[in-house]
Enzyme design. Structure first.
Site, PDB file in Angstrom:
ATOM      1  N   GLU A 121      20.912  11.007   0.511  1.00  0.00           N
ATOM      2  CA  GLU A 121      21.925  10.043   0.973  1.00  0.00           C
ATOM      3  C   GLU A 121      21.746   8.704   0.253  1.00  0.00           C
ATOM      4  OE1 GLU A 121      22.646  11.520   5.570  1.00  0.00           O
ATOM      5  OE2 GLU A 121      20.803  10.496   5.048  1.00  0.00           O
ATOM      6  N   TYR A 122      20.479   8.326   0.092  1.00  0.00           N
ATOM      7  CA  TYR A 122      20.183   7.062  -0.580  1.00  0.00           C
ATOM      8  C   TYR A 122      20.669   7.114  -2.034  1.00  0.00           C
ATOM      9  CZ  TYR A 122      17.407   3.127  -2.316  1.00  0.00           C
ATOM     10  OH  TYR A 122      17.001   1.945  -2.885  1.00  0.00           O
ATOM     11  N   ASP A 123      20.341   8.213  -2.717  1.00  0.00           N
ATOM     12  CA  ASP A 123      20.747   8.347  -4.126  1.00  0.00           C
ATOM     13  C   ASP A 123      22.266   8.260  -4.269  1.00  0.00           C
ATOM     14  OD1 ASP A 123      18.153   8.617  -4.788  1.00  0.00           O
ATOM     15  OD2 ASP A 123      18.183  10.795  -5.027  1.00  0.00           O
TER      16      ASP A 123
ATOM     17  N   ASP B 293      16.562  11.040   1.064  1.00  0.00           N
ATOM     18  CA  ASP B 293      16.580  10.580  -0.322  1.00  0.00           C
ATOM     19  C   ASP B 293      17.943  10.828  -0.951  1.00  0.00           C
ATOM     20  OD1 ASP B 293      14.021   9.991   0.094  1.00  0.00           O
ATOM     21  OD2 ASP B 293      13.162  11.446  -1.315  1.00  0.00           O
TER      22      ASP B 293
ATOM     23  N   LYS C  13     -17.501 -11.809  -1.917  1.00  0.00           N
ATOM     24  CA  LYS C  13     -17.246 -10.563  -2.661  1.00  0.00           C
ATOM     25  C   LYS C  13     -18.238  -9.477  -2.275  1.00  0.00           C
ATOM     26  CE  LYS C  13     -15.875 -10.977  -6.953  1.00  0.00           C
ATOM     27  NZ  LYS C  13     -14.831 -10.636  -7.914  1.00  0.00           N
TER      28      LYS C  13
ATOM     29  N   LEU D 196     -10.532 -18.710  -6.868  1.00  0.00           N
ATOM     30  CA  LEU D 196     -11.412 -19.065  -5.755  1.00  0.00           C
ATOM     31  C   LEU D 196     -12.863 -19.058  -6.191  1.00  0.00           C
ATOM     32  CD1 LEU D 196      -9.838 -16.767  -3.029  1.00  0.00           C
ATOM     33  CD2 LEU D 196      -9.615 -19.234  -3.187  1.00  0.00           C
TER      34      LEU D 196
ATOM     35  N   CYS E 214      -8.352  23.753 -26.315  1.00  0.00           N
ATOM     36  CA  CYS E 214      -8.487  25.138 -26.768  1.00  0.00           C
ATOM     37  C   CYS E 214      -7.076  25.699 -26.717  1.00  0.00           C
ATOM     38  CB  CYS E 214      -9.392  25.933 -25.835  1.00  0.00           C
ATOM     39  SG  CYS E 214      -9.333  27.702 -26.171  1.00  0.00           S
TER      40      CYS E 214
ATOM     41  N   CYS F 122     -15.701  28.918 -23.781  1.00  0.00           N
ATOM     42  CA  CYS F 122     -15.427  30.236 -23.209  1.00  0.00           C
ATOM     43  C   CYS F 122     -15.967  31.345 -24.119  1.00  0.00           C
ATOM     44  CB  CYS F 122     -13.928  30.429 -22.998  1.00  0.00           C
ATOM     45  SG  CYS F 122     -13.050  30.803 -24.528  1.00  0.00           S
TER      46      CYS F 122
ATOM     47  N   CYS G 129      -7.726  32.414 -23.628  1.00  0.00           N
ATOM     48  CA  CYS G 129      -8.986  31.757 -23.223  1.00  0.00           C
ATOM     49  C   CYS G 129      -9.197  31.996 -21.726  1.00  0.00           C
ATOM     50  CB  CYS G 129      -8.914  30.260 -23.515  1.00  0.00           C
ATOM     51  SG  CYS G 129     -10.171  29.291 -22.668  1.00  0.00           S
TER      52      CYS G 129
ATOM     53  N   LYS H 276     -10.112 -18.889   4.510  1.00  0.00           N
ATOM     54  CA  LYS H 276      -9.289 -20.068   4.220  1.00  0.00           C
ATOM     55  C   LYS H 276      -9.264 -20.987   5.432  1.00  0.00           C
ATOM     56  CE  LYS H 276      -6.218 -17.349   1.322  1.00  0.00           C
ATOM     57  NZ  LYS H 276      -4.916 -16.740   1.121  1.00  0.00           N
TER      58      LYS H 276
ATOM     59  N   TYR I  94       0.367 -14.015   0.096  1.00  0.00           N
ATOM     60  CA  TYR I  94      -0.589 -14.751   0.935  1.00  0.00           C
ATOM     61  C   TYR I  94      -0.460 -16.275   0.831  1.00  0.00           C
ATOM     62  CZ  TYR I  94      -3.026 -14.091  -3.548  1.00  0.00           C
ATOM     63  OH  TYR I  94      -3.329 -14.021  -4.871  1.00  0.00           O
TER      64      TYR I  94
ATOM     65  N   GLU J 132      -0.540 -10.913  -4.486  1.00  0.00           N
ATOM     66  CA  GLU J 132      -1.279 -10.005  -5.351  1.00  0.00           C
ATOM     67  C   GLU J 132      -0.469  -8.724  -5.528  1.00  0.00           C
ATOM     68  OE1 GLU J 132      -4.044 -11.463  -6.215  1.00  0.00           O
ATOM     69  OE2 GLU J 132      -5.418  -9.927  -6.957  1.00  0.00           O
TER      70      GLU J 132
ATOM     71  N   CYS K 175     -14.599  26.429 -28.254  1.00  0.00           N
ATOM     72  CA  CYS K 175     -14.350  26.437 -26.811  1.00  0.00           C
ATOM     73  C   CYS K 175     -15.560  27.051 -26.107  1.00  0.00           C
ATOM     74  CB  CYS K 175     -13.086  27.251 -26.502  1.00  0.00           C
ATOM     75  SG  CYS K 175     -12.740  27.351 -24.739  1.00  0.00           S
TER      76      CYS K 175
ATOM     77  N   GLU L  69      -8.765 -13.080   5.289  1.00  0.00           N
ATOM     78  CA  GLU L  69      -7.869 -12.040   4.753  1.00  0.00           C
ATOM     79  C   GLU L  69      -8.652 -11.109   3.861  1.00  0.00           C
ATOM     80  OE1 GLU L  69      -5.061 -14.329   2.563  1.00  0.00           O
ATOM     81  OE2 GLU L  69      -4.193 -15.162   4.374  1.00  0.00           O
TER      82      GLU L  69
HETATM   83  S1  IVH Z   1      -5.769 -17.081  -2.121  1.00  0.00           S
HETATM   84  C1  IVH Z   1      -5.923 -21.167  -4.147  1.00  0.00           C
HETATM   85  N1  IVH Z   1      -5.833 -14.768  -0.862  1.00  0.00           N
HETATM   86  O1  IVH Z   1      -8.279 -13.433  -5.725  1.00  0.00           O
HETATM   87  C2  IVH Z   1      -6.214 -19.865  -3.586  1.00  0.00           C
HETATM   88  N2  IVH Z   1      -6.299 -14.794  -3.186  1.00  0.00           N
HETATM   89  O2  IVH Z   1     -10.467 -15.068  -7.029  1.00  0.00           O
HETATM   90  C3  IVH Z   1      -5.370 -18.798  -4.122  1.00  0.00           C
HETATM   91  N3  IVH Z   1      -6.715 -12.585  -4.140  1.00  0.00           N
HETATM   92  O3  IVH Z   1      -6.389 -15.620  -7.727  1.00  0.00           O
HETATM   93  C4  IVH Z   1      -5.808 -17.454  -3.822  1.00  0.00           C
HETATM   94  N4  IVH Z   1      -6.448 -11.442  -2.283  1.00  0.00           N
HETATM   95  O4  IVH Z   1      -5.608 -13.154  -7.415  1.00  0.00           O
HETATM   96  C5  IVH Z   1      -5.995 -15.421  -2.035  1.00  0.00           C
HETATM   97  N5  IVH Z   1      -5.827 -12.789   0.376  1.00  0.00           N
HETATM   98  C6  IVH Z   1      -5.980 -13.438  -0.787  1.00  0.00           C
HETATM   99  C7  IVH Z   1      -6.276 -12.741  -1.985  1.00  0.00           C
HETATM  100  C8  IVH Z   1      -6.446 -13.476  -3.166  1.00  0.00           C
HETATM  101  C9  IVH Z   1      -6.713 -11.369  -3.588  1.00  0.00           C
HETATM  102  C10 IVH Z   1      -7.014 -12.853  -5.576  1.00  0.00           C
HETATM  103  C11 IVH Z   1      -6.045 -13.792  -6.236  1.00  0.00           C
HETATM  104  C12 IVH Z   1      -6.852 -14.990  -6.587  1.00  0.00           C
HETATM  105  C13 IVH Z   1      -8.205 -14.407  -6.748  1.00  0.00           C
HETATM  106  C14 IVH Z   1      -9.250 -15.471  -6.566  1.00  0.00           C
END
Ligand code: IVH
Length: 685
Positions: A46-48, A44, A327, A94, A440, A423, A445, A303, A240, A188, A421, A124
């Site tokens: 060296e980076y700084d 860190d 979901k 989606l 408190c 206590c 305490c 997808k 994505y 995201e 309090c 995904e």
């Molecule tokens: S694809 C047209 N891929 O979920 C399709 N969305 O409910 C565009 N999200 O708006 C979205 N992980 O905010 C896609 N692997 C993923 C995702 C993803 C999270 C979110 C994103 C999207 C929402 C849809």
């Protein structure tokens, strides 16, 4: 450049220009190595130093600053409001489903639309964060937008630039000989659970409202108008989607590879599927294992892989017909609230705790959950004896999220915050203006004293083995110790200790030896241990390195402190306040008189980077510390913790119930340590 510049000036500018390019290259390489490949190239420090040199040269030569310079990650004055920008193409969402039947229907619609054509899916993780659209022009990140209403979004470019794993300049990439330099990507922004927990801990200590979950924290953070504040909250990103006019794109899985080659972060957990069974293998796998991920997901996205196929299917309303989100159910349960008790923290903050009828949820039995503060209870009208909804997301502490009003019993009791309090001293509680918490403020305490002593003795602070919660309770109740300084006087009371129930020669001597041993701890541990509000392990380390001994720190002014990188105004104020309280000074002076180490030693400076370049993956449950604590520990020695195992991983730390990551480590022959071996490794450092 003017014509009459002297040769000397010309040369000088050239030298600085070369050095600037060299510095930028080194810093960008270091960023990628650290944030993307999890293989740090340097310490860190060296980076700084590189970054500081670059900042200095650019300050003297502002005409040489370019938007892709790493110094531009945090820049510019706070905004008054976000500029609104129209999306090139609408940002869609989606269609959601929770059932297998609906996924089958989705697949049926696709089969019908595509006729006899073979097709496949890419699956995904559905990251639980905030969608963003990023525009790269000539490979440089020029614009970042929120989804907004899908048509127009907010320009949050400055905020997105603070995300360290996102390159401001993408790699130069040619596809079939054609350069890909101008493109839009979508993804995201999210927050790692460990970062979320840390931010909430700091907020709790500061008496600020807590964020409900990592997603809300991310959304709140991206909406901040001051990118310097955003930079203090570590965000992550996964990409994505890509769209470009430069080259032809043919399918989603190749696109992900392209995004990766551009140097942008993609998810490591994607899988192709050609049937409903394969789709559900993946869905079920991650439903079961989602808690092993270091971030939160709320489902799986399916997808259609071929872009030609995607175009055939097109869109309905505001969702594509070629993708669907499966979901997961939120992990919730309903149980009865038997009572509300209170905890007093080491800073005196009083937190209400729900005492619940024990219930099993997401892998563990829950009998207590936080109620945060008075407002939280009032806003939800939570009453004792109510049936309440308990939620647990990932590793996040369970909370009472709502009341089931239909089930409210006749004997439900309205709750009012106590005036005193809990206590023994029963000191009146105060609620400072603008704060959500009661405090408190009594310096004696016993509950606060207990918490402070426990903190002082804890593993990450002075590490006094054997001085846990129970022993501290016992010693404070008997008034053998009233402050941490009294610990170092305990050896004069060996007889009294020996007379205690359940204490023998061996346990007393072990405890006294551990106390004696702790005198040699490092300065940064000492600073962390004395319990200054807002000063965690990281800040303590910086303070130790900067001030080098406790005396200098105790004399530092607010300005001295604020000039230290990473020490903000609030921290500076609490440090100065701490050292102005006579009782605290008395304790510190006594600790010095007992010969505790309060100086920075060479050994301490040398130890900081012993794990630099080493990558760790944590999996399963550890019994002696949380995963977050383990992560902080590794990072404090310069190591890096990542979410998934690869050939580059140096160690996998496997707790109980370790799953797929352990298997992967064994496959790749990565060294695996169990909890004991890990603690042994850390303690040797
Ligand atoms: S694809 C047209 N891929 O979920 C399709 N969305 O409910 C565009 N999200 O708006 C979205 N992980 O905010 C896609 N692997 C993923 C995702 C993803 C999270 C979110 C994103 C999207 C929402 C849809």
């Amino acid at each position: 450049m003017s014509d009459n510049l002297s040769l000397f000036e010309l040369n000088n500018e050239k030298i600085e220009n070369t050095r600037i390019l060299e510095l930028r290259k080194k810093i960008i390489e270091a960023d990628t190595a650290y944030y993307v490949d999890a293989q740090p190239l340097m310490t860190d420090r060296e980076y700084d130093l590189l970054m500081q040199e670059l900042i200095d040269i650019e300050k003297n030569n502002p005409e040489l600053i370019t938007p892709d310079s790493p110094t531009q990650r945090v820049g510019g004055a706070p905004l008054k409001e976000f500029r609104q920008v129209q999306h090139d193409r609408p940002m869609l969402s989606l269609a959601n489903t929770y059932s297998r039947e609906e996924v089958e229907e989705f697949d049926k619609r696709i089969r019908e639309a595509l006729g006899d054509t073979q097709y496949k899916y890419t699956q995904e993780l559905k990251y639980d964060g905030v969608a963003v659209s990023l525009h790269y022009e000539n490979s440089v990140l020029k614009l970042a937008l929120t989804r907004g209403d899908g048509i127009t979004g907010d320009d949050i470019t400055q905020n997105v630039k603070t995300i360290q794993s996102l390159p401001i300049k993408a790699n130069d990439l040619d596809i079939n000989g054609i350069p890909l330099r101008n493109f839009e990507v979508r993804g995201e922004v999210f927050m790692m659970e460990s970062d979320f927990l840390r931010i909430n801990e700091q907020r709790a200590e500061a008496g600020e409202k807590l964020f409900a979950n990592p997603r809300n924290t991310t959304a709140g953070t991206l909406k901040l108008l001051d990118s310097k504040e955003v930079a203090k909250r570590p965000l992550s990103i996964v990409i994505y989607y890509i769209d470009t006019q430069d080259v032809k794109l043919s399918n989603h899985s190749d696109n992900l590879e392209i995004i990766k080659k551009l140097g942008l972060p993609i998810s490591e957990q994607t899988r192709q599927a050609a049937s409903i069974d394969e789709i559900f293998n993946f869905i079920n796998k991650w439903e079961e294992n989602r808690h092993t991920l270091p971030f939160q997901i709320d489902g799986i996205v399916i997808k259609l892989d071929s872009i030609t196929h995607q175009n055939i299917l097109g869109f309905v309303a505001r969702s594509p017909r070629w993708a669907i989100a499966y979901k997961y159910q939120a992990e919730k349960a309903v149980t009865q609230l038997n009572g509300i008790t209170f905890q007093v923290g080491r800073t005196g903050v009083v937190t209400p705790v729900a005492e619940l009828e024990p219930i099993f949820l997401a892998g563990s039995t829950i009998s207590r959950a936080t109620l945060h503060n008075e407002d939280y209870i009032k806003e939800r009208d939570i009453r004792i004896n109510d049936f309440v909804v308990i939620e647990k997301g990932g590793e996040v502490i369970p909370k009472v999220s709502a009341v089931v009003l239909e089930k409210r019993p006749d004997d439900a009791v309205l709750f009012s915050f106590p005036e005193l309090c809990p206590c023994g001293i029963k000191h009146p509680l105060v609620k400072p203006e603008g704060e959500a918490n009661y405090f408190c403020e009594h310096p004696e305490c016993p509950w606060q004293i207990r918490r402070r002593i426990e903190h002082f003795a804890s593993r990450n602070a002075m590490y006094i083995d054997g001085l846990g919660e129970k022993v501290v309770d016992q010693l404070v109740n008997l008034e053998y110790i009233k402050s941490v300084a009294d610990l170092y006087d305990l050896h004069n009371h060996r007889d009294k200790l020996l007379a205690l129930e359940r204490w023998g020669e061996k346990s007393v001597d072990n405890l006294l030896a551990a106390i004696e041993q702790s005198k040699k701890q490092t300065l940064s541990r000492f600073i962390f241990a004395i319990g200054i509000r807002f000063i965690g392990e990281g800040a303590a380390k910086i303070l130790a390195r900067t001030f080098k001994n406790i005396e200098a720190l105790s004399k530092a002014t607010i300005d001295d402190l604020k000039s230290v990188h990473e020490i903000g105004e609030k921290m500076a104020e609490t440090i100065v306040y701490f050292f102005s309280v006579p009782k605290e000074l008395e304790i510190i002076n006594r600790l010095i008189s007992y010969h505790l180490n309060t100086e920075l030693t060479e050994e301490e400076t040398g130890r900081d980077g012993v794990l630099t370049g080493q990558t760790f993956v944590l999996t399963g449950e550890l019994s002696s510390m949380t995963r977050n604590e383990a992560k902080q520990k590794i990072e404090s020695f310069g190591g890096k913790v990542t979410g998934s195992v690869s050939k580059m991983t140096n160690y996998v730390i496997a707790g109980s119930d370790a799953g797929s990551k352990l298997k992967k480590a064994q496959q790749l022959e990565v060294k695996v340590l169990n909890e004991e071996e890990f603690i042994e490794l850390i303690e040797k450092l």
